[in-house]
Design an enzyme around this catalytic site. Structure first.
Site, PDB file in Angstrom:
ATOM      1  N   GLU A   1      -1.538  -9.302  -0.500  1.00 17.20           N
ATOM      2  CA  GLU A   1      -2.891  -9.266  -0.007  1.00 17.20           C
ATOM      3  C   GLU A   1      -3.845  -9.529  -1.112  1.00 17.20           C
ATOM      4  O   GLU A   1      -4.972 -10.040  -1.347  1.00 17.20           O
ATOM      5  CB  GLU A   1      -3.027  -8.289   1.147  1.00 17.20           C
ATOM      6  CG  GLU A   1      -2.351  -8.690   2.492  1.00 17.20           C
ATOM      7  CD  GLU A   1      -2.507  -7.492   3.218  1.00 17.20           C
ATOM      8  OE1 GLU A   1      -2.834  -7.545   4.430  1.00 17.20           O
ATOM      9  OE2 GLU A   1      -2.124  -6.281   2.965  1.00 17.20           O
TER      10      GLU A   1
ATOM     11  N   GLY B   1       0.214  -4.889   1.019  1.00 17.70           N
ATOM     12  CA  GLY B   1      -1.287  -4.825   0.244  1.00 17.70           C
ATOM     13  C   GLY B   1      -0.852  -5.592  -1.054  1.00 17.70           C
ATOM     14  O   GLY B   1      -2.049  -6.139  -1.697  1.00 17.70           O
TER      15      GLY B   1
ATOM     16  N   GLU C   1       4.680  -5.144   7.055  1.00 19.01           N
ATOM     17  CA  GLU C   1       4.283  -3.925   7.759  1.00 19.01           C
ATOM     18  C   GLU C   1       4.796  -3.624   9.004  1.00 19.01           C
ATOM     19  O   GLU C   1       4.647  -2.421   9.524  1.00 19.01           O
ATOM     20  CB  GLU C   1       2.759  -4.253   7.604  1.00 19.01           C
ATOM     21  CG  GLU C   1       1.937  -4.096   6.419  1.00 19.01           C
ATOM     22  CD  GLU C   1       1.783  -5.590   5.718  1.00 19.01           C
ATOM     23  OE1 GLU C   1       0.820  -5.596   4.954  1.00 19.01           O
ATOM     24  OE2 GLU C   1       2.402  -6.446   6.194  1.00 19.01           O
TER      25      GLU C   1
ATOM     26  N   ALA D   1       0.877  -1.172  -0.013  1.00 18.41           N
ATOM     27  CA  ALA D   1       0.011   0.026   0.016  1.00 18.41           C
ATOM     28  C   ALA D   1       0.894   1.302   0.154  1.00 18.41           C
ATOM     29  O   ALA D   1       2.122   1.184   0.456  1.00 18.41           O
ATOM     30  CB  ALA D   1      -0.933  -0.149   1.149  1.00 18.41           C
TER      31      ALA D   1
END
Length: 258
Positions: free
Chosen positions: A112, A109, A132, A65
């Site tokens: 994911e 992300g 993360e 992300a």
């Protein structure tokens, strides 16, 4: 909708969606996720599209992300806007099969997002990770939940607590990806798999996707009952009659999605 962060190509009943933020290694920001959700919705509503392939670049599927987008946000900000929830739900609501074709980095992300697809084909250069924790936060798009279901507690704990990357061969061994191919042949292999799916009855492919996904949401007994009832219901379709007749007549089935 004109896209700036993704590229969409539709050919031979397959929608190929490429994440396209090369300067940011395809990091997921608001614009990219909005455009991706729009493209997926369009593919879902396009009768000519029978399968979807989601990919990035050879260097990175998506490196996570977008940290620049998130760094200044407070708890109140992310909680109030329910950061990433609407986009996740829209991606998971797509009923047509989605193949993730992953090369290079699929981190945070990105990892994911790949796991939200129905299965992952990766190149021999792929690297998966949930780093993360290095930023003082946790995974928030399934990296502690979906990953644990895919590869087990020990490996998921290892990846989430240390932030280490998982190479392609390990990802295949533990079931995160379905197959590994040379980087130069990744899209060819993914499109070949998509073509095979596109040749099937769309009614059946959507039903199979729903059945497999249900296995993660319920008990074995209830899942088996759901599977059996859907199996029974497919005998009400013309495609079931055509598929079995074609098998007995030793010819290719001509499915009509009816």
């Amino acid at each position: 909708m004109a896209y700036e962060t993704i590229i969409v190509e539709i050919e031979d009943h397959i929608a190929l969606i490429k994440l396209n933020r090369p300067d940011a290694m395809n990091a997921l920001n608001d614009q990219l996720l909005t455009e991706l959700c729009d493209a997926l919705k369009s593919a879902q509503n396009n009768d000519k599209v029978r399968c979807i392939v989601l990919t990035g670049s050879e260097k990175a599927f998506a490196a996570g992300a977008d940290i620049k987008m998130m760094s200044s946000k407070s708890f109140v900000d992310v909680f109030t806007e329910d950061l990433f929830t609407p986009e996740s739900e829209q991606i998971l609501a797509v009923r047509k099969p989605i193949i993730a074709a992953v090369s290079g980095y699929a981190l945070g992300g990105g990892c994911e997002l790949a796991m939200m697809c129905d299965f992952i084909i990766c190149s021999d250069t792929a690297k998966f990770g949930q780093p993360e924790i290095n930023l003082g936060v946790s995974a928030g798009l399934g990296g502690t939940q979906r990953l644990t279901r895919f590869i087990g507690k020990s490996k998921a704990m290892d990846m989430n607590l240390t932030g280490r990357f998982m190479e392609a061969d390990e990802a295949e061994r533990c079931g995160l990806v379905s197959r590994i191919v040379p980087a130069k042949k990744l899209i060819e292999e993914a499109m070949s798999a998509a073509t095979k799916i596109a040749e099937k009855s769309m009614i059946t492919t959507m039903a199979v996707k729903e059945m497999v996904n249900r296995s993660y949401e319920t008990t074995l007994r209830e899942g088996l009952l759901f599977e059996r009832r859907v199996f029974h219901s497919l005998f009400a379709t013309e495609d079931q009659k055509e598929g079995m007749a074609a098998f007995m007549e030793k010819r290719e089935a001509q499915f009509r999605d009816k």
